[in-house]
Design an enzyme around this catalytic site. Structure first.
Site, PDB file in Angstrom:
ATOM      1  CG  HIS A 101      -2.033  -1.018   1.106  1.00  0.00           C
ATOM      2  ND1 HIS A 101      -2.019  -2.197   1.814  1.00  0.00           N
ATOM      3  CD2 HIS A 101      -3.167  -1.035   0.348  1.00  0.00           C
ATOM      4  CE1 HIS A 101      -3.106  -2.892   1.523  1.00  0.00           C
ATOM      5  NE2 HIS A 101      -3.813  -2.228   0.631  1.00  0.00           N
ATOM      6  CG  ASN A 102       3.973   1.148  -2.400  1.00  0.00           C
ATOM      7  OD1 ASN A 102       3.443   1.214  -3.515  1.00  0.00           O
ATOM      8  ND2 ASN A 102       4.739   0.128  -2.050  1.00  0.00           N
ATOM      9  CB  ALA A 103       3.369   6.535  -4.103  1.00  0.00           C
ATOM     10  CB  VAL A 104       4.480   1.808  -6.759  1.00  0.00           C
ATOM     11  CG1 VAL A 104       4.545   1.053  -8.080  1.00  0.00           C
ATOM     12  CG2 VAL A 104       5.788   2.561  -6.521  1.00  0.00           C
ATOM     13  CG  HIS A 105      -1.716  -0.144  -4.460  1.00  0.00           C
ATOM     14  ND1 HIS A 105      -2.282  -1.146  -5.205  1.00  0.00           N
ATOM     15  CD2 HIS A 105      -2.712   0.370  -3.679  1.00  0.00           C
ATOM     16  CE1 HIS A 105      -3.570  -1.265  -4.892  1.00  0.00           C
ATOM     17  NE2 HIS A 105      -3.855  -0.350  -3.976  1.00  0.00           N
ATOM     18  CG  HIS A 146      -7.365   3.644  -3.820  1.00  0.00           C
ATOM     19  ND1 HIS A 146      -6.241   3.859  -4.601  1.00  0.00           N
ATOM     20  CD2 HIS A 146      -7.281   2.352  -3.383  1.00  0.00           C
ATOM     21  CE1 HIS A 146      -5.532   2.746  -4.641  1.00  0.00           C
ATOM     22  NE2 HIS A 146      -6.124   1.820  -3.923  1.00  0.00           N
ATOM     23  CG  ASP A 147      -5.245   1.934  -0.564  1.00  0.00           C
ATOM     24  OD1 ASP A 147      -6.226   1.832   0.183  1.00  0.00           O
ATOM     25  OD2 ASP A 147      -4.913   1.039  -1.360  1.00  0.00           O
ATOM     26  CG  ASP A 165      -8.292  -1.287  -4.164  1.00  0.00           C
ATOM     27  OD1 ASP A 165      -7.063  -1.051  -4.146  1.00  0.00           O
ATOM     28  OD2 ASP A 165      -8.955  -1.484  -3.131  1.00  0.00           O
ATOM     29  CD  GLN A 212      -2.111 -13.222  -4.321  1.00  0.00           C
ATOM     30  OE1 GLN A 212      -2.775 -12.806  -5.272  1.00  0.00           O
ATOM     31  NE2 GLN A 212      -1.986 -12.549  -3.187  1.00  0.00           N
TER      32      GLN A 212
END
Length: 477
Positions: A197-201, A237-238, A347, A398
């Site tokens: 959950h970072n800026a790349v996501h 969104h995150d 998402d 997964q």
């Protein structure tokens, strides 16, 4: 173009009817805020306190030791996301500089004439990054490569490019200085110590959202306002995600859980953080107050839809609309609902990407789960489902996620938008699921070749049987 500088005291602007309205703008530390907006102020103050101190004292007292530790500091103490050579040092961001001063202070622009035209925003990426942006609508877009090519600025670069591509900057008369500051601050407020959950996501979700906005069913129906809202929601969104899930915040009595009464805690935090940045940068201050408030509310409605605990509610409603064939995209509320579903798909679309990309995301999100489990063990808490690295594997997590969460959602999305992209996504998901299944079988075969353990031997002698169940658990974000 008037550049926004530091200001104190009364600030006057014209209201909807043309009359002058007075509102006091105050500064506290690095925060600009309207004295009438206590919620946005509170969120910004809490966020700055957490990020500016090694440990922090929460607003509401609690005896739990976890509350006095910064998330990222704790991760570093446990040995994650850091290196001994100091290569993990955070990049300095000049948040309070005007855009012109920010450009002039950049190492890339030293020695260039001071007369830098603002249209440099349209030309600030070149070479390979520019080539990638020309194919930003491709589903196999490699956001990891793009982030490297933009020196870690994928979210800012991608979001600005898309807003400009749609002509939204000019259409909504957005001040480019304020817009750039807003995007830089959004990118900075993502915790890049988080594996997932970072800026790349956020950049990846924004690119996926763009792909969905280009789908024939949506492209011919969405308004420019819908598109602006969808892209901003994807980018934010995150925002400020701490790297742990909602049950963790609740059971540790975290101040965010208390603030939002244990309901959509993370999603409310993301929404209010985004609103705080919109108001701090005054990005929409030129719009009538009612329009700006409506935009903030609808932004929140989109972000709150990403709460995975409400997945079945949204899916049932979507399925009902499709069964009755009564989705009317000329209806604003129906378009908004479809935007919610598009953001939900964006998402959690990682299992629908090509294997090389999907596998990286799977490894990242699983590591974030395991880091939470390590924190829980460290503080003698019950380990959350899927967060024990000794009891789970990437493959089983997964496969469960795809079977119970992703497949049902994307099957209904394919019913709504039966396009080449939908079939491509379903195809990738099937292949990825099979790949994880194959890896699981290989791991099982290797374990069997290693020979039975002493416990297994004792059970065999006693006539018993030994079996290891794979926990499914909850996949709450």
């Amino acid at each position: 173009m008037k550049l926004e500088g530091h200001h104190k005291g009364p600030h006057r602007y014209r209201g909807r009817g043309g009359s002058k309205v007075q509102s006091k703008i105050w500064r506290r530390g690095a925060i600009s805020y309207d004295s009438s907006d206590q919620t946005a102020l509170y969120i910004r103050m809490l966020d700055v306190r957490v990020r500016s101190q090694v440990g922090f004292e929460p607003e509401r007292r609690s005896s739990h030791p976890y509350l006095r530790i910064d998330f990222r500091t704790l991760h570093t103490r446990l040995g994650y996301g850091s290196s001994s050579d100091g290569s993990g040092t955070e990049r300095r961001v000049h948040r309070l500089l005007s855009f012109q001063r920010y450009l002039h202070s950049s190492r890339l622009l030293r020695g260039i004439s001071q007369q830098i035209p603002l249209h440099i925003l349209d030309e600030d990426y070149n070479g390979q990054a520019q080539c990638m942006l020309e194919k930003v609508g491709n589903w196999n877009f490699d956001i990891f490569l793009f982030d490297r090519l933009t020196n870690g600025n994928s979210l800012v670069t991608l979001t600005f490019h898309l807003l400009n591509k749609y002509g939204l900057v000019e259409l909504f008369q957005l001040d480019m200085v304020k817009l750039w500051r807003f995007l830089v601050m959004v990118q900075e407020d993502y915790h890049n110590d988080n594996p997932y959950h970072n800026a790349v996501h956020a950049a990846d979700v924004t690119q996926a959202m763009y792909c969905f906005l280009q789908e024939p069913m949506l492209a011919k129906s969405l308004t420019s306002y819908d598109i602006l809202l969808g892209l901003l929601a994807a980018a934010t969104h995150d925002l400020g995600h701490p790297g742990v899930n909602q049950p963790f915040l609740i059971k540790t009595d975290h101040y965010l859980a208390t603030l939002y009464r244990n309901t959509s805690v993370l999603e409310n935090h993301h929404w209010k953080s985004a609103v705080g940045l919109l108001r701090e940068t005054r990005l929409f201050s030129h719009l009538p107050a009612e329009d700006s408030l409506n935009m903030e509310r609808e932004l929140g409605s989109l972000i709150l839809a990403t709460d995975i605990s409400r997945q079945n509610d949204y899916l049932s409603r979507f399925r009902m609309h499709l069964d009755k064939e009564n989705l009317c995209l000329s209806n604003a509320s129906h378009r908004h609902f479809v935007l919610q579903m598009a953001l939900k798909c964006a998402d959690i679309c990682n299992p629908c990407r090509p294997w090389e990309l999907s596998k990286q995301w799977s490894e990242r999100v699983t590591e974030e789960f395991f880091q939470q489990g390590d924190i829980e063990k460290k503080h003698k808490l019950e380990v959350s489902p899927l967060c024990d690295r000794e009891a789970n594997t990437i493959g089983n997590i997964q496969i469960g996620f795809m079977s119970y969460v992703v497949e049902p959602l994307f099957a209904e999305w394919a019913r709504f938008s039966d396009s080449r992209l939908s079939q491509t996504m379903l195809g990738h998901m099937g292949l990825n699921k099979a790949s994880w299944g194959g890896l699981q079988q290989e791991q099982t075969a290797v374990s069997e070749e290693a020979g039975p353990s002493a416990t297994d031997a004792e059970n065999a002698v006693a006539g018993g049987s030994s079996s290891k169940e794979i926990p499914q658990g909850s996949l709450e974000s």
